[in-house]
Enzyme design. Sequence first.
Site, mmCIF file in Angstrom:
data_model
loop_
_atom_site.group_PDB
_atom_site.id
_atom_site.type_symbol
_atom_site.label_atom_id
_atom_site.label_comp_id
_atom_site.label_asym_id
_atom_site.label_seq_id
_atom_site.Cartn_x
_atom_site.Cartn_y
_atom_site.Cartn_z
ATOM 1 C CG ASP A 89 -1.860 -1.132 1.096
ATOM 2 O OD1 ASP A 89 -1.636 -2.227 0.477
ATOM 3 O OD2 ASP A 89 -2.935 -1.120 2.113
ATOM 4 C CE LYS A 150 -5.060 1.900 2.831
ATOM 5 N NZ LYS A 150 -3.990 1.103 3.532
ATOM 6 C CE LYS A 175 -6.478 -1.672 2.857
ATOM 7 N NZ LYS A 175 -5.116 -1.981 2.988
#
Length: 212
Positions: A89, A150, A175
């Site tokens: 991430d 995300k 996400k």
Amino acid sequence: MNRDEFAASIDHTVLGPETTFADVKEVLDEADEYGMNACIPPCYVAEASEYAPDVTLATVVGFPHGQNTPETKREESVDAWNEGADELDVVINIGHLKAGDDDTVTAEISEIVATVPIPVKVIIETALLTDDEKHRACKAAEKADADMVKTSTGFADGGATVEDVELMAEYLPVKASGGVGSYEEAMAMFDVGAVRIGASSGVDIVEGYPEE
């Protein structure tokens, strides 16, 4: 989705600055028991991958502000992969985006994607962006061949919203992370295009799944 599929869409997370390996082990144990993934600090990836080899393990890069140099982010990514991370991430450089230097944002993500053979999720930190900047950040991630976008690190004011997830899902799988604490909140994100939830309350979210 059934309960197992739902649980496998949750990244059970512990990323606070005071996180110890004991905290990480608790999250890994819960992730293993409930069938979730885990998202943990990079300093614990090697230990975590040995401790819980069956848990899909995500870690963060350039966290939480995204202001590391591209070279540092690339080395972080390689180190994490070598130590056993299954997913990354990565926080974008928000300052570059706000300055209109989208090509630099794209290039940084592209280098990471090209360097490691594992999925790369791009954290755009929606709470700090205008809608136009959110579109541009998602376009940069899409152009860089990232696997997912995300919403948040959890360290800015504000987290995932239905509106932001819907916007981001125009470009890549999403996400939703930040402030999602229940089954109902998670489903609201899935209903508008999220495919993954990042949350420190993963157990509560999964336990909220309706009994069959």
